[in-house]
Scaffold this active site. Structure first.
Site, PDB file in Angstrom:
ATOM      1  N   GLY A   7       7.329   1.719   5.510  1.00 41.39           N
ATOM      2  CA  GLY A   7       6.913   2.170   4.177  1.00 41.39           C
ATOM      3  C   GLY A   7       5.848   3.262   4.275  1.00 41.39           C
ATOM      4  N   GLY A  10       5.271   5.923   1.589  1.00 34.65           N
ATOM      5  CA  GLY A  10       4.875   5.491   0.247  1.00 34.65           C
ATOM      6  C   GLY A  10       3.432   5.826  -0.064  1.00 34.65           C
ATOM      7  CB  ILE A  12      -0.581   1.808   0.287  1.00 43.46           C
ATOM      8  CG1 ILE A  12      -0.993   1.507  -1.165  1.00 43.46           C
ATOM      9  CG2 ILE A  12      -1.578   1.199   1.265  1.00 43.46           C
ATOM     10  CD1 ILE A  12      -0.890   0.045  -1.568  1.00 43.46           C
ATOM     11  CG  ASP A  53      16.621  -1.049   4.218  1.00 40.15           C
ATOM     12  OD1 ASP A  53      16.163  -2.156   4.583  1.00 40.15           O
ATOM     13  OD2 ASP A  53      16.758  -0.726   3.023  1.00 40.15           O
ATOM     14  CB  VAL A  54      12.430  -2.988   7.187  1.00 39.75           C
ATOM     15  CG1 VAL A  54      11.241  -2.090   7.410  1.00 39.75           C
ATOM     16  CG2 VAL A  54      12.497  -3.462   5.760  1.00 39.75           C
ATOM     17  CB  ALA A  74       8.775  -1.189   4.112  1.00 36.21           C
ATOM     18  CB  ALA A  75       7.284  -4.269  -0.252  1.00 29.74           C
ATOM     19  CE1 TYR A 177       5.644  -6.427  -4.837  1.00 28.19           C
ATOM     20  CE2 TYR A 177       3.914  -7.151  -6.338  1.00 28.19           C
ATOM     21  CZ  TYR A 177       4.311  -6.455  -5.216  1.00 28.19           C
ATOM     22  OH  TYR A 177       3.377  -5.786  -4.463  1.00 28.19           O
TER      23      TYR A 177
HETATM   24  N1  LIG Z   1       0.080  -0.497  -5.142  1.00 29.71           N
HETATM   25  C1  LIG Z   1      -0.548  -1.666  -5.283  1.00 29.71           C
HETATM   26  O1  LIG Z   1      -1.417  -1.814  -6.159  1.00 29.71           O
HETATM   27  C2  LIG Z   1      -0.249  -2.819  -4.351  1.00 29.71           C
HETATM   28  C3  LIG Z   1      -0.929  -4.029  -4.576  1.00 29.71           C
HETATM   29  C4  LIG Z   1      -0.664  -5.099  -3.731  1.00 29.71           C
HETATM   30  C5  LIG Z   1       0.235  -4.959  -2.688  1.00 29.71           C
HETATM   31  N2  LIG Z   1       0.887  -3.780  -2.507  1.00 29.71           N
HETATM   32  C6  LIG Z   1       1.824  -3.689  -1.367  1.00 29.71           C
HETATM   33  O2  LIG Z   1       1.535  -2.508  -0.642  1.00 29.71           O
HETATM   34  C7  LIG Z   1       2.719  -2.018  -0.015  1.00 29.71           C
HETATM   35  C8  LIG Z   1       2.878  -0.532  -0.303  1.00 29.71           C
HETATM   36  O3  LIG Z   1       3.028  -0.352  -1.708  1.00 29.71           O
HETATM   37  P1  LIG Z   1       2.885   1.060  -2.429  1.00 29.71           P
HETATM   38  O4  LIG Z   1       2.089   0.862  -3.649  1.00 29.71           O
HETATM   39  O5  LIG Z   1       2.456   2.088  -1.445  1.00 29.71           O
HETATM   40  O6  LIG Z   1       4.393   1.305  -2.893  1.00 29.71           O
HETATM   41  P2  LIG Z   1       5.376   2.541  -2.634  1.00 29.71           P
HETATM   42  O7  LIG Z   1       6.631   2.250  -3.376  1.00 29.71           O
HETATM   43  O8  LIG Z   1       4.684   3.822  -2.876  1.00 29.71           O
HETATM   44  O9  LIG Z   1       5.643   2.426  -1.068  1.00 29.71           O
HETATM   45  C9  LIG Z   1       6.550   1.518  -0.495  1.00 29.71           C
HETATM   46  C10 LIG Z   1       7.396   2.286   0.498  1.00 29.71           C
HETATM   47  O10 LIG Z   1       8.265   1.368   1.159  1.00 29.71           O
HETATM   48  C11 LIG Z   1       9.550   1.936   1.238  1.00 29.71           C
HETATM   49  N3  LIG Z   1      10.496   0.820   1.318  1.00 29.71           N
HETATM   50  C12 LIG Z   1      10.710  -0.145   0.389  1.00 29.71           C
HETATM   51  N4  LIG Z   1      11.631  -1.011   0.816  1.00 29.71           N
HETATM   52  C13 LIG Z   1      12.010  -0.587   2.045  1.00 29.71           C
HETATM   53  C14 LIG Z   1      12.925  -1.084   3.015  1.00 29.71           C
HETATM   54  N5  LIG Z   1      13.662  -2.176   2.780  1.00 29.71           N
HETATM   55  N6  LIG Z   1      13.046  -0.404   4.178  1.00 29.71           N
HETATM   56  C15 LIG Z   1      12.305   0.693   4.445  1.00 29.71           C
HETATM   57  N7  LIG Z   1      11.429   1.217   3.561  1.00 29.71           N
HETATM   58  C16 LIG Z   1      11.290   0.565   2.383  1.00 29.71           C
HETATM   59  C17 LIG Z   1       9.692   2.789   0.009  1.00 29.71           C
HETATM   60  O11 LIG Z   1      10.661   3.825   0.177  1.00 29.71           O
HETATM   61  C18 LIG Z   1       8.280   3.340  -0.174  1.00 29.71           C
HETATM   62  O12 LIG Z   1       8.106   4.585   0.491  1.00 29.71           O
HETATM   63  C19 LIG Z   1       3.859  -2.897  -0.545  1.00 29.71           C
HETATM   64  O13 LIG Z   1       4.149  -3.883   0.437  1.00 29.71           O
HETATM   65  C20 LIG Z   1       3.274  -3.550  -1.776  1.00 29.71           C
HETATM   66  O14 LIG Z   1       3.862  -4.808  -2.047  1.00 29.71           O
HETATM   67  C21 LIG Z   1       0.672  -2.710  -3.314  1.00 29.71           C
END
Ligand SMILES: NC(=O)c1ccc[n+]([C@@H]2O[C@H](COP(=O)([O-])OP(=O)(O)OC[C@H]3O[C@@H](n4cnc5c(N)ncnc54)[C@H](O)[C@@H]3O)[C@@H](O)[C@H]2O)c1
Ligand SMILES: [Zn+2]
Length: 355
Positions: A7, A10, A12, A53-54, A74-75, A177
């Site tokens: 991920g 993304g 973060i 994909d993971v 990644a999520a 989620y």
């Molecule tokens: N943004 C928040 O406030 C927050 C809060 C708590 C936890 N999180 C966790 O932080 C992590 C990052 O979130 P984010 O906000 O950067 O979201 P985001 O959607 O910007 O980033 C997630 C990235 O993971 C990739 N991804 C998703 N599923 C995938 C898979 N099966 N295989 C490969 N790549 C995959 C997506 O393409 C994306 O680039 C996640 O695990 C999320 O649950 C985020």
């Protein structure tokens, strides 16, 4: 250290990659560029990252070569559209984590830092003046529809005072989620026991900052507000705006990942530890909307009274454990962070993802 950041394209993950790289580590990015997170960018070939994909075991096996630690970001995030999204969430987040961990076990990689979430706690921690700490159940739709947003004491119906949630608070995921984020932790803990691995879950609170995706049903509240302001519209604040959250800046979250990656190798084999990752400065959603709107130069937020059944009323972190055990310290203040966020670009869903 050579770190696989899943991920890593993304919001973060890309900040983690920048932080690790500037600290002299090497980051290998594996990201599926999901359309729900990247819009049209998913169609584009991208250089410098492994677009996979993971759940793709072969791609993950290749990505794990020479890796010292995995930073699993990644999520699929957000509440999604409706329950029809459940298989997508479970597939990406839980099957994905299982495939990744099985591959790591096969490759002899033993150190994992997981993007956890405060959503595992459900409603945060509350005090009843009569009954002490209590855990209210899910709020009834009838109450929400009548504008009764505060959860009441399950024993006496008295109004409660919200407090800070510690890592030992009972888990209580309230939507799909949240359920998948909790299952990721349970998978990681099982993996440590089965393989002698070590895992840290950083339970992020509401992360915000530059590079947040524009609003999609898969983004967080700060992203919705920022997108409305960019369109010249008032941020739409649900309920009465008094929901309390902890807004933590994305660079502080990336720094937490860096310290966790440094520390995880020193843990006892077979151990799993969770750390709340919040600013320690709780604010209401209404305050956040007002701060962001004023930094943006308007328009002012509008309180709508709308609600979403999967939302919790208050949840704010006690992040002392992360400060004391791993020496992490958030550096971005609320007003300063919101001012920067109001001016910073969001991730353009049609353009190449930020790295
Ligand atoms: N943004 C928040 O406030 C927050 C809060 C708590 C936890 N999180 C966790 O932080 C992590 C990052 O979130 P984010 O906000 O950067 O979201 P985001 O959607 O910007 O980033 C997630 C990235 O993971 C990739 N991804 C998703 N599923 C995938 C898979 N099966 N295989 C490969 N790549 C995959 C997506 O393409 C994306 O680039 C996640 O695990 C999320 O649950 C985020
Ligand atoms: Zn009571």
């Amino acid at each position: 250290m050579r770190v696989l950041v899943t991920g890593g394209a993304g919001f973060i993950g890309s900040e983690i990659v920048r932080t690790l790289t500037s600290a002299g580590h090497e980051a290998v990015v594996l990201d599926a560029l999901l359309p729900s997170a990247h819009g049209g960018a998913a169609d584009r070939p991208d250089s410098g990252i492994i677009v996979a994909d993971v759940r793709d075991r072969e791609a993950v096996d290749r990505a794990l070569r020479g890796i010292d630690a995995v930073c699993h970001q990644a999520a699929m995030v957000g509440l999604g559209k409706d329950f029809a999204d459940a298989p997508l969430y479970v597939g990406c987040n839980d099957l994905g984590t299982a495939v990744l961990l099985a591959a790591a076990a096969g490759a002899g990689v033993r150190n994992l830092v997981l993007a956890g979430s405060m959503v595992v706690y459900g409603e945060g921690r509350y005090e009843c003046p009569l009954h002490g700490p209590v855990r209210p159940g899910p709020r009834a739709e009838a109450d929400l529809a009548e504008g009764r947003f505060e959860p009441l004491c399950p024993s006496c119906g008295t109004e409660l005072t919200p407090g800070l949630v510690g890592e030992d608070a009972p888990v209580d995921p309230r939507n799909v989620y949240a359920t998948t984020k909790l299952a990721q932790e349970h998978l990681a803990a099982s993996w440590t026991r089965a393989t002698g691995g070590r895992a840290v879950s950083l339970r992020y609170h509401n992360v915000y900052g530059p590079g947040m995706p524009r609003d999609t049903p898969y983004a967080g509240v700060a992203s919705f507000f920022r997108s409305s302001l960019a369109r010249g519209e008032s941020p739409q604040v649900f309920e009465d705006g008094a929901q309390r959250r902890d807004f933590v800046h994305v660079r502080d979250v990336a720094a937490a990942n860096a310290v966790a990656l440094e520390a995880v190798g020193g843990l006892r084999p077979g151990s799993f530890a969770a750390y709340n990752t919040g600013s320690g400065e709780p604010h209401t959603i209404g305050e956040m909307a007002a701060e962001l709107a004023s930094a943006h130069g308007g328009p002012a937020p509008r309180i709508t009274g709308e609600y979403r059944l999967g939302d919790v009323r208050h949840v704010t972190a006690d992040s002392r454990r992360l400060r004391e055990e791993l020496g992490w310290k958030p550096t971005m203040g609320f007003a300063e962070g919101m001012a920067e966020f109001a001016a910073a670009p969001q991730r353009d869903m049609a353009a190449s993802p930020a790295r």
